[in-house]
Scaffold this motif. Structure first.
Motif, PDB file in Angstrom:
ATOM      1  N   ARG A 225       0.824  -1.199   0.000  1.00  0.00           N
ATOM      2  CA  ARG A 225       0.000   0.000   0.000  1.00  0.00           C
ATOM      3  C   ARG A 225       0.866   1.260   0.000  1.00  0.00           C
ATOM      4  O   ARG A 225       0.544   2.252  -0.685  1.00  0.00           O
ATOM      5  CB  ARG A 225      -0.937   0.007   1.217  1.00  0.00           C
ATOM      6  N   MET A 226       1.962   1.231   0.747  1.00  0.00           N
ATOM      7  CA  MET A 226       2.851   2.389   0.788  1.00  0.00           C
ATOM      8  C   MET A 226       3.533   2.585  -0.565  1.00  0.00           C
ATOM      9  O   MET A 226       3.686   3.720  -1.038  1.00  0.00           O
ATOM     10  CB  MET A 226       3.887   2.214   1.887  1.00  0.00           C
ATOM     11  N   ASN A 227       3.922   1.498  -1.226  1.00  0.00           N
ATOM     12  CA  ASN A 227       4.509   1.605  -2.562  1.00  0.00           C
ATOM     13  C   ASN A 227       3.525   2.216  -3.558  1.00  0.00           C
ATOM     14  O   ASN A 227       3.897   3.079  -4.355  1.00  0.00           O
ATOM     15  CB  ASN A 227       4.956   0.228  -3.055  1.00  0.00           C
ATOM     16  N   ARG A 228       2.269   1.773  -3.499  1.00  0.00           N
ATOM     17  CA  ARG A 228       1.266   2.320  -4.421  1.00  0.00           C
ATOM     18  C   ARG A 228       1.034   3.797  -4.162  1.00  0.00           C
ATOM     19  O   ARG A 228       0.862   4.588  -5.104  1.00  0.00           O
ATOM     20  CB  ARG A 228      -0.045   1.541  -4.293  1.00  0.00           C
ATOM     21  N   ARG A 229       1.047   4.177  -2.891  1.00  0.00           N
ATOM     22  CA  ARG A 229       0.847   5.594  -2.575  1.00  0.00           C
ATOM     23  C   ARG A 229       2.021   6.441  -3.081  1.00  0.00           C
ATOM     24  O   ARG A 229       1.820   7.546  -3.563  1.00  0.00           O
ATOM     25  CB  ARG A 229       0.652   5.761  -1.066  1.00  0.00           C
ATOM     26  N   HIS A 230       3.232   5.905  -2.977  1.00  0.00           N
ATOM     27  CA  HIS A 230       4.390   6.648  -3.473  1.00  0.00           C
ATOM     28  C   HIS A 230       4.346   6.785  -4.989  1.00  0.00           C
ATOM     29  O   HIS A 230       4.763   7.814  -5.539  1.00  0.00           O
ATOM     30  CB  HIS A 230       5.678   5.953  -3.026  1.00  0.00           C
ATOM     31  N   VAL A 231       3.844   5.771  -5.676  1.00  0.00           N
ATOM     32  CA  VAL A 231       3.718   5.855  -7.141  1.00  0.00           C
ATOM     33  C   VAL A 231       2.736   6.956  -7.522  1.00  0.00           C
ATOM     34  O   VAL A 231       2.986   7.765  -8.431  1.00  0.00           O
ATOM     35  CB  VAL A 231       3.275   4.500  -7.714  1.00  0.00           C
ATOM     36  N   ARG A 232       1.597   7.029  -6.813  1.00  0.00           N
ATOM     37  CA  ARG A 232       0.600   8.061  -7.125  1.00  0.00           C
ATOM     38  C   ARG A 232       1.128   9.450  -6.821  1.00  0.00           C
ATOM     39  O   ARG A 232       0.784  10.421  -7.476  1.00  0.00           O
ATOM     40  CB  ARG A 232      -0.675   7.809  -6.325  1.00  0.00           C
TER      41      ARG A 232
END
Length: 233
Positions: A225-232
């Motif tokens: 979830r943290m990786n996806r948030r950083h991508v966004r």
């Protein structure tokens, strides 16, 4: 600021509670206090960790990997089936009046101040479904809090908590460290003799211990979830 008052069916007849989940409603928090009886509901979604301050031990549902960040919040609301009860009960809390438990409400909480949402009382008398649910949540919280000292004593008596540090490198290369929490010491638990395990079981402590251990698998989801948030971002 808070403004805690006893809930009153006359004074608060027209009050509505915003039941959405959003940062503006106080949901963007890293942890939620919890108690052993809730661990079963939590473990499919969140790691259960412990904050230790001297003799004081507080179980926590871990919602994020840094302060002020709830990785389960997105544009659609809350991204898990079970919302921790310490959050689901807001803006209500248990108060005391004449030696009896009563429902209090924080009138300055954003859920109570938005002017929209679910009513608490029916137009022609009686309590509305949302308040019925709040009553059930508060009763469960009250029982859970009352049982917590025995659980903590069992953990401390068998030295079953160990400090925990998580070092990760996100997909974008950014390093991140999570520290300051404790988890169940699995090696110590396995080393306990039969009498100690039986005592934990008889006390009702063994199941929540194993639920907390099982919840460690949810760290992978938090990192994703943290990786996806950083991508966004």
């Amino acid at each position: 600021m808070t403004n805690h008052v006893q809930l009153d069916p006359v004074a608060h007849r027209d009050l509505r509670i915003d039941i959405r989940h959003a940062p503006s409603l106080g949901d963007d928090v890293m942890v939620a206090p919890t108690f052993p009886e809730e661990f079963r509901d939590l473990q499919p979604h969140y790691p259960v960790v412990f904050r230790v301050d001297g003799d004081r031990v507080q179980p926590l549902a871990l919602l994020g990997l840094q302060q002020g960040s709830n990785l389960f919040l997105d544009a659609s609301g809350w991204g898990a089936h079970h919302v921790p009860l310490a959050i689901a009960r807001q803006p209500f809390l248990i108060g005391m009046s004449g030696g009896s438990s009563t429902i209090h409400i924080d009138l300055d909480h954003p859920r109570a101040r938005s002017g929209e949402g679910e009513p608490l009382f029916l137009a022609h008398g009686g309590i509305a479904p949302h308040l019925q649910r709040i009553q059930e949540i508060l009763l469960r919280l009250q029982a859970g809090i009352a049982a917590l000292p025995d659980f903590v004593a069992a953990l401390q008596g068998h030295a079953l908590l160990e400090p925990f540090t998580l070092d990760i490198r996100l997909d974008d290369g950014q390093p991140h460290r999570l520290s300051g929490f404790h988890i169940i010491d699995e090696a110590r638990l396995r080393a306990l003799d039969g009498a100690a395990i039986a005592a934990l079981h008889t006390g009702g402590h063994l199941e929540p211990i194993y639920m907390a251990i099982a919840s460690m698998s949810r760290f992978r989801d938090l990192i994703d979830r943290m990786n996806r948030r950083h991508v966004r971002a």
